[in-house]
Design an enzyme around this catalytic site. Sequence first.
Site, short mmCIF file in Angstrom:
data_model
loop_
_atom_site.label_atom_id
_atom_site.label_comp_id
_atom_site.label_asym_id
_atom_site.label_seq_id
_atom_site.Cartn_x
_atom_site.Cartn_y
_atom_site.Cartn_z
N LYS A 125 0.84 -1.20 -0.03
CA LYS A 125 0.01 -0.21 -0.09
C LYS A 125 0.98 1.18 -0.02
O LYS A 125 1.95 1.35 0.70
CB LYS A 125 -1.06 -0.06 1.27
CG LYS A 125 -2.07 1.11 1.29
CD LYS A 125 -2.75 0.78 2.49
CE LYS A 125 -3.99 1.82 2.91
NZ LYS A 125 -4.86 1.43 4.00
N SER A 136 -9.58 1.44 3.01
CA SER A 136 -8.83 2.13 2.11
C SER A 136 -7.70 1.12 1.64
O SER A 136 -6.91 1.93 0.59
CB SER A 136 -8.03 3.24 2.91
OG SER A 136 -7.18 2.78 4.02
N SER A 179 -9.66 -1.00 7.32
CA SER A 179 -9.02 -0.79 5.87
C SER A 179 -8.24 -2.00 5.35
O SER A 179 -8.10 -1.94 4.12
CB SER A 179 -8.06 0.37 5.99
OG SER A 179 -8.93 1.48 5.60
N1 GLN Z 1 -13.13 3.34 6.74
C1 GLN Z 1 -12.52 3.74 7.65
C2 GLN Z 1 -12.02 5.29 7.82
O1 GLN Z 1 -12.08 6.13 6.81
C3 GLN Z 1 -11.15 2.80 8.05
C4 GLN Z 1 -10.04 3.50 7.58
C5 GLN Z 1 -8.66 2.74 7.78
O2 GLN Z 1 -8.71 1.69 8.39
N2 GLN Z 1 -7.51 3.27 7.31
O3 GLN Z 1 -11.30 5.96 8.76
#
Ligand code: GLN
Length: 503
Positions: free
Chosen positions: A56, A131, A155
């Site tokens: 990532k 994400s 994410s």
């Molecule tokens: N959907 C969550 C957020 O927007 C999780 C994001 C993550 O785990 N980086 O914060």
Amino acid sequence: MASTLPETYRAYCTQWEAQIHAFIEMKETAPDGAFPLVPPGDLQGKGLAGLPFAVKDNIAVQGFSLSCGSKLLEALRSPYTATAVQKLEAAGAWVLGKTNLDEFGMGSSTDNSAIQQTNNPWDTSRVAGGSSGGSAAAVAAGIVPFALGSDTGGSVRQPASFCGVVGLKPSYGAISRYGLVAYASSLESIGILADTTARCRSVFAAIRGKDPLDQTSQDAPPGAAPLYGQDLSGSPKVIGVLSADAIAKALAAVAAGIEGSSGTKETAAQAASLEQDVQQGFDVAKTRLTALGHRLVEVEIPSLKYGVPAYYTIATAEASANLARFDGVRYGRRPLQAENPEDLIDKTREAGFGPEVKLRILLGTFVLRSGFQNRYYLRAQRIRMGIRRSFEELLGSAEYSRSETPRCDAILMPVFPTRAFGRGDAGETLSPFAQKAADLYTCCANLAGLPALAFPVSLAGGLPVGVQLLGRAFSEATLLDLVEAYEQAHPFPHPAAYQAFWP
Ligand code: GLN
């Protein structure tokens, strides 16, 4: 030394990439000796030799992009390599490229990336989740056998579920965060996306452990179950089932609503209630785990209904502090002209950050402002402790010896209320409010610091549905054993054009 990628593999990657855009950057060459592939053994991470993997683009790999999905860092090349990546390289695996993400990890679709849009390999009109959407899509398409992501509130597990792959969010501190660009430090972990549970185990074995460069990292405590020497014969376990019904009922009592674009009020309870196909997938998981000999018991965690507000209060507070370093002085893109230092910072951040990032920095600054911490931030921390204690009561704790008798070896939960959603024109999209409310099922593992393993259980309308198992701190071995035995009985599906390059 490096050699070009074998033609069949390169053509396969190019064909998929043209449709899914999972990578921000992909290498053209492989290290010498990486091909032809030799069947890896399966022990202690040694089976990783020769395998390509994706990372990532918020995790540092020297010489590669480290854009974090942001305009501000688009041109940045990383001068160093994250510990987790170094350990994989030491095990003989090599980085094929960097994958797309929601800007700084903020989102649930990867559409918050300022660089490109990533599509789901099962249906390219839909999102890959987020994400870590690029990493999940790359694994689902078979471009790489595994990838690294980061999980702050879901994410890794949510895109794993949308793309039909395995997603592990480890216990807090089990994997070094050195080299991960921080979003919300007290919640997040580097996590693993993999094609099989066995692969996920090999990768975890290779990258976990204490790292002097991350003071929050630690080795598994002496009492933790060993990662290998697993019992896959299916010795019966007690699995707590946290049903969506119980949570939805609790949520209905919370008057948290917001005016939708159509003028109707959206509520957190609506957004968190499972769509029918996901409910069916959850029921399939229950039936199969029972058939494998496990005992399922209904459990409840009443304070869970406050999980999302607590998560977004803490995550944005930490983000507002963590992202203060992006000022145009030290990293990334800066304006051509500025009147003074403040003007330089203003212009950098105004042009560099996307709308979701700005929103979260503002929210974080708001909840932390002088005189108001008690109303928001400290209250969120108290909810966090309550959620953590409830899980410890159900699971026991690896950290405290005063630990109550645990009732459950693991807890089964949904991952996300929907399958991969579309982008508006098809009508099946999710509003930004609904996307946040839907983090309910994933964010509690982060609030409590517990490991959680997401895995595919069914296909509905050609789209994967996943569930997750949560365990006590440092019980990754138990979760991997449970899911590996499940996978042996019910192998995971692949999209139609999938080709297996990896032994
Ligand atoms: N959907 C969550 C957020 O927007 C999780 C994001 C993550 O785990 N980086 O914060």
